[in-house]
Design an enzyme around this catalytic site. Structure first.
Site, PDB file in Angstrom:
ATOM      1  N   TYR A 169       0.590  -1.233  -0.052  1.00 14.59           N
ATOM      2  CA  TYR A 169      -0.345  -0.202   0.062  1.00 14.59           C
ATOM      3  C   TYR A 169       0.959   1.135   0.094  1.00 14.59           C
ATOM      4  O   TYR A 169       0.723   2.331  -0.645  1.00 14.59           O
ATOM      5  CB  TYR A 169      -1.129   0.388   0.686  1.00 14.59           C
ATOM      6  CG  TYR A 169      -2.095   0.816   1.237  1.00 14.59           C
ATOM      7  CD1 TYR A 169      -3.162   0.658   0.631  1.00 14.59           C
ATOM      8  CD2 TYR A 169      -1.686   1.887   2.223  1.00 14.59           C
ATOM      9  CE1 TYR A 169      -3.893   1.967   0.476  1.00 14.59           C
ATOM     10  CE2 TYR A 169      -2.436   3.145   2.251  1.00 14.59           C
ATOM     11  CZ  TYR A 169      -3.685   2.857   0.759  1.00 14.59           C
ATOM     12  OH  TYR A 169      -4.842   3.892   1.456  1.00 14.59           O
ATOM     13  N   LYS A 173       1.275   3.865  -3.028  1.00 12.92           N
ATOM     14  CA  LYS A 173       0.379   5.588  -3.496  1.00 12.92           C
ATOM     15  C   LYS A 173       1.786   6.448  -3.230  1.00 12.92           C
ATOM     16  O   LYS A 173       1.155   7.433  -3.953  1.00 12.92           O
ATOM     17  CB  LYS A 173       0.299   5.748  -1.771  1.00 12.92           C
ATOM     18  CG  LYS A 173      -1.537   4.764  -1.018  1.00 12.92           C
ATOM     19  CD  LYS A 173      -2.376   4.948  -2.557  1.00 12.92           C
ATOM     20  CE  LYS A 173      -3.480   5.046  -1.997  1.00 12.92           C
ATOM     21  NZ  LYS A 173      -4.687   5.435  -2.984  1.00 12.92           N
ATOM     22  N   ILE A 202      -9.438   8.905   7.533  1.00 12.21           N
ATOM     23  CA  ILE A 202     -10.561  10.125   6.556  1.00 12.21           C
ATOM     24  C   ILE A 202     -11.595   9.068   8.143  1.00 12.21           C
ATOM     25  O   ILE A 202     -11.627   7.651   7.620  1.00 12.21           O
ATOM     26  CB  ILE A 202     -10.922  10.336   5.700  1.00 12.21           C
ATOM     27  CG1 ILE A 202      -9.333  11.217   5.019  1.00 12.21           C
ATOM     28  CG2 ILE A 202     -11.922  11.106   5.610  1.00 12.21           C
ATOM     29  CD1 ILE A 202      -8.902  12.660   6.310  1.00 12.21           C
ATOM     30  N   THR A 204     -14.960   6.995   6.937  1.00 11.96           N
ATOM     31  CA  THR A 204     -14.715   6.095   5.992  1.00 11.96           C
ATOM     32  C   THR A 204     -14.924   4.913   5.909  1.00 11.96           C
ATOM     33  O   THR A 204     -14.785   4.319   6.837  1.00 11.96           O
ATOM     34  CB  THR A 204     -14.317   6.249   4.431  1.00 11.96           C
ATOM     35  OG1 THR A 204     -12.854   5.938   4.317  1.00 11.96           O
ATOM     36  CG2 THR A 204     -13.981   7.430   4.092  1.00 11.96           C
TER      37      THR A 204
END
Length: 280
Positions: A169, A173, A202, A204
């Site tokens: 990841y 990114k 965030i 989510t």
């Protein structure tokens, strides 16, 4: 009357729908996602709120699917803004899926929408603060930034992550960030712009899955340690996206905006050796 501008948002999750609401008013809004049920629900909700919203089933890991999305958007009118929020997380995905969706998928979006970009088009790709943790050689970063998209997943640096989803990841990114930087020249030549935003934690569904994973307590502890004391909201990401796709940012391209409540700054300058790790 002229046709309205077209806005494309990939990803029908919390961040994507927040962006759609923030910049989609008075425009033809195309929402793209790989999951038809989630896509249909999001489009129905936006239509009920008065948006001229249309759904387009799209798998960003498939170059042809993204090319079809770009063509469909261009057929609706002038593509004013493209916001790429679709992605997967380290907590819930395999290394292969992360590379296919987060790394190659972003490259597909940059490539496909460059072909339909015109003067004033702005592309914003959602990367992550995790990209700022990457420690790569100049040669590996150059390969991630400039290799033909079809060759990305076979780069030597991809093999170095093994089966470590978090490492994959972070690498993906960082690839998003440098890919946008390298693409800025081609976009500039069309009078268009491309940037990334790098959110921290965030609120989510994806972040909730991260919080419930084995590394979740580290992630939440960082929010307290850095002084933010809370997660960010999708609306806060949408505000930065609105700036980057609006008239106040016409001289900004090929760059990344970090939106993390100060976590990366804390990690670099204030973190003491200990058990915390950058799980974002």
């Amino acid at each position: 009357m002229t046709e309205p501008d077209v806005v494309v948002v990939t990803g029908a999750g919390g961040m994507g729908t927040a962006v759609a609401r923030r910049i989609g008013s008075g425009r033809t809004l195309i929402l793209a996602d790989a999951f038809p049920d989630a896509l249909d629900r999001a489009v129905a909700a936006l239509r009920a709120e008065g948006y001229d919203a249309k759904g387009h089933l799209t798998d960003v890991s498939d170059a042809r699917s993204v090319t079809e999305l770009a063509a469909a958007a261009a057929a609706e009118g002038r593509v004013a803004a493209v916001v790429h929020t679709a992605g997967v997380s380290a907590a819930t995905s395999t290394v292969q899926k992360i590379m296919q969706v987060d790394l190659a998928g972003t490259a597909h979006v940059i490539d496909a929408f460059e072909t339909v970009a015109t003067r004033g088009t702005s592309l914003v790709c959602v990367a992550s603060m995790a990209g700022h943790y990457a420690s790569l050689s100049h040669e590996d970063e150059r390969a991630l930034a400039t290799a033909p998209t079809g060759d990305l997943l076979s780069l030597d640096v991809i093999a170095t992550v093994g089966e470590d989803a978090t490492a994959a990841y972070i690498l993906a990114k960082r690839g998003n960030q440098v890919r946008a930087q390298a693409a800025a020249l081609a976009w500039n030549r069309r009078g268009a712009r491309v940037n990334t935003v790098s959110p921290g934690v965030i609120s989510t569904a994806m972040a909730r899955a991260e919080a419930e994973s084995s590394s979740g307590h580290h992630m939440m502890a960082m929010l307290d340690a850095c002084g933010a004391g809370r997660t960010g909201t999708p609306a806060e990401i949408a505000e930065v996206v609105a700036f980057l796709t609006g008239p106040g940012s016409l001289y900004i391209t090929g760059t990344d905006i970090l939106i993390d409540g100060g976590q990366a700054a804390w990690l670099r300058w204030h973190r003491r050796p200990g058990p915390l790790s950058p799980a974002g």
